[in-house]
Scaffold this motif. Structure first.
Motif, PDB file in Angstrom:
ATOM      1  N   ALA A 141     -52.828 136.586 -19.199  1.00  0.00           N
ATOM      2  CA  ALA A 141     -53.319 137.904 -19.268  1.00  0.00           C
ATOM      3  C   ALA A 141     -53.813 138.200 -17.941  1.00  0.00           C
ATOM      4  CB  ALA A 141     -54.532 138.113 -20.177  1.00  0.00           C
ATOM      5  N   LYS A 142     -54.362 137.268 -17.121  1.00  0.00           N
ATOM      6  CA  LYS A 142     -54.677 137.554 -15.718  1.00  0.00           C
ATOM      7  C   LYS A 142     -53.662 137.743 -14.883  1.00  0.00           C
ATOM      8  CE  LYS A 142     -57.225 135.559 -12.100  1.00  0.00           C
ATOM      9  NZ  LYS A 142     -58.539 134.138 -11.795  1.00  0.00           N
ATOM     10  N   ARG A 143     -52.326 137.116 -14.900  1.00  0.00           N
ATOM     11  CA  ARG A 143     -50.989 137.413 -14.282  1.00  0.00           C
ATOM     12  C   ARG A 143     -50.724 138.830 -14.398  1.00  0.00           C
ATOM     13  NH1 ARG A 143     -48.719 136.234  -9.948  1.00  0.00           N
ATOM     14  NH2 ARG A 143     -49.392 134.242 -10.103  1.00  0.00           N
ATOM     15  N   LEU A 144     -50.424 139.190 -15.672  1.00  0.00           N
ATOM     16  CA  LEU A 144     -50.194 140.599 -16.018  1.00  0.00           C
ATOM     17  C   LEU A 144     -51.191 141.734 -15.347  1.00  0.00           C
ATOM     18  CD1 LEU A 144     -49.382 140.539 -19.854  1.00  0.00           C
ATOM     19  CD2 LEU A 144     -47.548 140.595 -17.893  1.00  0.00           C
ATOM     20  N   ASN A 145     -52.198 141.412 -15.365  1.00  0.00           N
ATOM     21  CA  ASN A 145     -53.271 142.214 -14.847  1.00  0.00           C
ATOM     22  C   ASN A 145     -53.026 142.479 -13.121  1.00  0.00           C
ATOM     23  OD1 ASN A 145     -56.020 143.961 -14.890  1.00  0.00           O
ATOM     24  ND2 ASN A 145     -56.275 142.301 -13.308  1.00  0.00           N
ATOM     25  N   LYS A 146     -52.706 141.374 -12.609  1.00  0.00           N
ATOM     26  CA  LYS A 146     -52.570 141.074 -11.463  1.00  0.00           C
ATOM     27  C   LYS A 146     -51.295 141.905 -10.989  1.00  0.00           C
ATOM     28  CE  LYS A 146     -51.624 137.980  -7.284  1.00  0.00           C
ATOM     29  NZ  LYS A 146     -51.435 136.694  -6.857  1.00  0.00           N
ATOM     30  N   GLU A 147     -50.264 141.855 -11.604  1.00  0.00           N
ATOM     31  CA  GLU A 147     -48.790 142.332 -11.104  1.00  0.00           C
ATOM     32  C   GLU A 147     -48.828 143.820 -11.567  1.00  0.00           C
ATOM     33  OE1 GLU A 147     -47.592 140.934  -9.077  1.00  0.00           O
ATOM     34  OE2 GLU A 147     -47.803 138.830  -9.331  1.00  0.00           O
ATOM     35  N   TYR A 148     -49.691 144.293 -12.973  1.00  0.00           N
ATOM     36  CA  TYR A 148     -49.371 145.571 -13.109  1.00  0.00           C
ATOM     37  C   TYR A 148     -50.493 146.543 -12.725  1.00  0.00           C
ATOM     38  CZ  TYR A 148     -45.420 144.400 -16.103  1.00  0.00           C
ATOM     39  OH  TYR A 148     -44.167 144.177 -16.679  1.00  0.00           O
ATOM     40  N   ARG A 149     -51.375 146.144 -11.887  1.00  0.00           N
ATOM     41  CA  ARG A 149     -52.387 147.138 -11.548  1.00  0.00           C
ATOM     42  C   ARG A 149     -52.059 148.148 -10.391  1.00  0.00           C
ATOM     43  NH1 ARG A 149     -56.292 142.450  -9.047  1.00  0.00           N
ATOM     44  NH2 ARG A 149     -55.147 141.698  -7.365  1.00  0.00           N
ATOM     45  N   VAL A 150     -51.017 147.574  -9.573  1.00  0.00           N
ATOM     46  CA  VAL A 150     -50.531 148.676  -8.828  1.00  0.00           C
ATOM     47  C   VAL A 150     -49.984 150.021  -9.556  1.00  0.00           C
ATOM     48  CG1 VAL A 150     -48.545 149.179  -7.050  1.00  0.00           C
ATOM     49  CG2 VAL A 150     -50.204 147.129  -6.938  1.00  0.00           C
ATOM     50  N   TRP A 151     -48.990 149.536 -10.695  1.00  0.00           N
ATOM     51  CA  TRP A 151     -48.521 150.708 -11.361  1.00  0.00           C
ATOM     52  C   TRP A 151     -49.712 151.404 -11.986  1.00  0.00           C
ATOM     53  CZ3 TRP A 151     -45.051 149.731 -16.507  1.00  0.00           C
ATOM     54  CH2 TRP A 151     -44.589 150.767 -16.972  1.00  0.00           C
ATOM     55  N   ALA A 152     -50.802 150.884 -12.579  1.00  0.00           N
ATOM     56  CA  ALA A 152     -51.730 151.696 -13.287  1.00  0.00           C
ATOM     57  C   ALA A 152     -52.432 152.660 -12.324  1.00  0.00           C
ATOM     58  CB  ALA A 152     -52.889 150.552 -13.779  1.00  0.00           C
ATOM     59  N   LEU A 153     -52.221 152.544 -10.976  1.00  0.00           N
ATOM     60  CA  LEU A 153     -52.807 153.545 -10.202  1.00  0.00           C
ATOM     61  C   LEU A 153     -51.902 154.598  -9.726  1.00  0.00           C
ATOM     62  CD1 LEU A 153     -54.413 150.880  -7.650  1.00  0.00           C
ATOM     63  CD2 LEU A 153     -55.731 152.262  -9.371  1.00  0.00           C
ATOM     64  N   LEU A 154     -50.608 154.661  -9.890  1.00  0.00           N
ATOM     65  CA  LEU A 154     -49.635 155.642  -9.579  1.00  0.00           C
ATOM     66  C   LEU A 154     -49.753 156.780 -10.497  1.00  0.00           C
ATOM     67  CD1 LEU A 154     -46.673 153.279  -9.265  1.00  0.00           C
ATOM     68  CD2 LEU A 154     -47.899 154.097  -7.208  1.00  0.00           C
ATOM     69  N   ARG A 155     -49.774 157.795  -9.832  1.00  0.00           N
ATOM     70  CA  ARG A 155     -49.659 159.201 -10.576  1.00  0.00           C
ATOM     71  C   ARG A 155     -48.688 159.962  -9.979  1.00  0.00           C
ATOM     72  NH1 ARG A 155     -52.551 156.371 -12.971  1.00  0.00           N
ATOM     73  NH2 ARG A 155     -54.565 156.629 -13.774  1.00  0.00           N
ATOM     74  N   HIS A 156     -47.538 160.241 -10.606  1.00  0.00           N
ATOM     75  CA  HIS A 156     -46.559 161.433 -10.072  1.00  0.00           C
ATOM     76  C   HIS A 156     -45.991 161.684 -11.459  1.00  0.00           C
ATOM     77  CE1 HIS A 156     -42.866 162.528  -8.330  1.00  0.00           C
ATOM     78  NE2 HIS A 156     -43.586 162.877  -7.085  1.00  0.00           N
ATOM     79  N   PRO A 157     -45.367 162.896 -11.306  1.00  0.00           N
ATOM     80  CA  PRO A 157     -44.587 163.438 -12.540  1.00  0.00           C
ATOM     81  C   PRO A 157     -43.354 162.621 -12.770  1.00  0.00           C
ATOM     82  CG  PRO A 157     -45.373 165.362 -11.170  1.00  0.00           C
ATOM     83  CD  PRO A 157     -45.427 164.032 -10.288  1.00  0.00           C
ATOM     84  N   ASN A 158     -42.727 161.918 -11.939  1.00  0.00           N
ATOM     85  CA  ASN A 158     -41.723 161.142 -12.270  1.00  0.00           C
ATOM     86  C   ASN A 158     -41.731 159.550 -12.349  1.00  0.00           C
ATOM     87  OD1 ASN A 158     -40.136 163.825 -10.277  1.00  0.00           O
ATOM     88  ND2 ASN A 158     -39.224 163.057 -12.347  1.00  0.00           N
ATOM     89  N   VAL A 159     -43.148 159.403 -12.768  1.00  0.00           N
ATOM     90  CA  VAL A 159     -43.690 157.914 -12.927  1.00  0.00           C
ATOM     91  C   VAL A 159     -44.159 157.822 -14.242  1.00  0.00           C
ATOM     92  CG1 VAL A 159     -45.134 155.887 -11.973  1.00  0.00           C
ATOM     93  CG2 VAL A 159     -43.783 157.309 -10.272  1.00  0.00           C
TER      94      VAL A 159
END
Length: 296
Positions: free
Chosen positions: A65-83
């Motif tokens: 779970a810690k690995r998933l959090n580390k690798e996916y937290r960048v995606w969680a910050l992205l805000r765009h109409p095509n993301v």
């Protein structure tokens, strides 16, 4: 994009898993349907296949779970109409390991969307979809993020305000797959979208080569070709044959094989800017987006 100290939101207790079994299956993951109870929002929950077999103790589960959090937290910050927004992570008794929660898109991935026969092909503006993908990827690169695995399967389609809209998804997946013991490594997999610098290195260094903006640009050119023509790059070859042609024969898609190409030569020029063997010669996404907007 600074991510230190940022965690992916946890949705434990807020998401109800609707069905016992997955409704869709990918090469590396199973997809379950769920609902965020307090929003009444339908979501897709992605679970990497067989990850639970390698995390059979509470301590290994926490590490995963810690690995998933580390690798996916960048995606969680992205805000765009095509993301595609990443909503959070959950553990739930109905799924075998930690799940990645995102909105469920009604029309599936880009390849499945075009394969549907429920509407005439002319009803879909393919160039507009390409521009949407370019816009999302340009935003990602502007934020110093790399997708790392851009294919037709990792771009989803949703009808938003009456327009079929592409949404980039699956950021971070490749890095998770490179972690030994979780699931099949991408080091052993090849596909027709990959650039030569990834295909010609040993498996140990493949992820390093994959996570560059120049590699994303090559893949974008392949997605653009398939979207506009309805035919995958190097059609008539299987994945291994296509990858071999790129890696060792330095082949690129041949314009002569697409006689019914629906746009003028400008689009081919744009795609060629993506397919230089030398990654340093490939155009940046911000420039490619400008070129595409001029084609409208």
């Amino acid at each position: 994009m600074a991510t230190s100290g940022v965690d992916v939101p946890r949705l434990d207790g807020r998401v109800q898993v609707i069905d016992r079994y997955a409704f869709a299956y990918g090469g590396y993951a199973d997809i379950y349907c769920g609902v965020i109870s307090d929003r009444n929002t339908v979501v897709a929950i992605k679970v990497f296949r067989d990850a639970h077999l390698k995390a059979q103790s509470p301590e290994l589960q926490r590490k995963y779970a810690k690995r998933l959090n580390k690798e996916y937290r960048v995606w969680a910050l992205l805000r765009h109409p095509n993301v595609l927004p990443l909503l959070g992570l959950i553990d739930h008794p109905s799924i075998p390991s930690t799940g990645i929660v995102a909105p469920r898109c009604s029309y599936g991935d880009l390849r499945s969307f075009f394969a549907r026969q429920i509407r005439p092909a002319q009803a879909v503006n393919r160039l507009a979809i390409v521009i949407g993908v370019a816009s999302g990827l340009a935003y990602v690169h502007e934020n110093e993020v790399v997708h790392g695995d851009l294919t037709m399967n990792n771009i989803l389609i949703e009808l938003i305000n009456g327009t079929f809209t592409p949404l980039l998804s699956d950021f971070g997946r490749s890095r998770v797959l490179e972690q030994a013991g979780y699931t099949t490594s991408i080091g052993n997999a090849v596909h027709r979208h990959m650039p030569p610098e990834i295909l010609t290195v040993d498996d140990e260094h493949r992820s390093t080569k994959a996570f560059t903006q120049a590699a994303d640009v090559w893949c974008f050119g392949m997605v653009m070709l398939e979207t506009l023509t309805g035919k995958p790059p190097f059609f008539g070859m299987n994945e291994l044959q296509a990858a071999t042609a790129v890696a060792y024969k330095h082949e690129k898609p041949d314009q002569n094989r697409y006689p019914a190409f629906p746009h003028d030569n400008t689009c081919w020029q744009i795609m060629r800017e993506c397919w230089h063997k030398d990654p340093s010669r490939r155009q940046e996404m911000c420039n490619l987006l400008q070129y595409l907007n001029a084609v409208r």
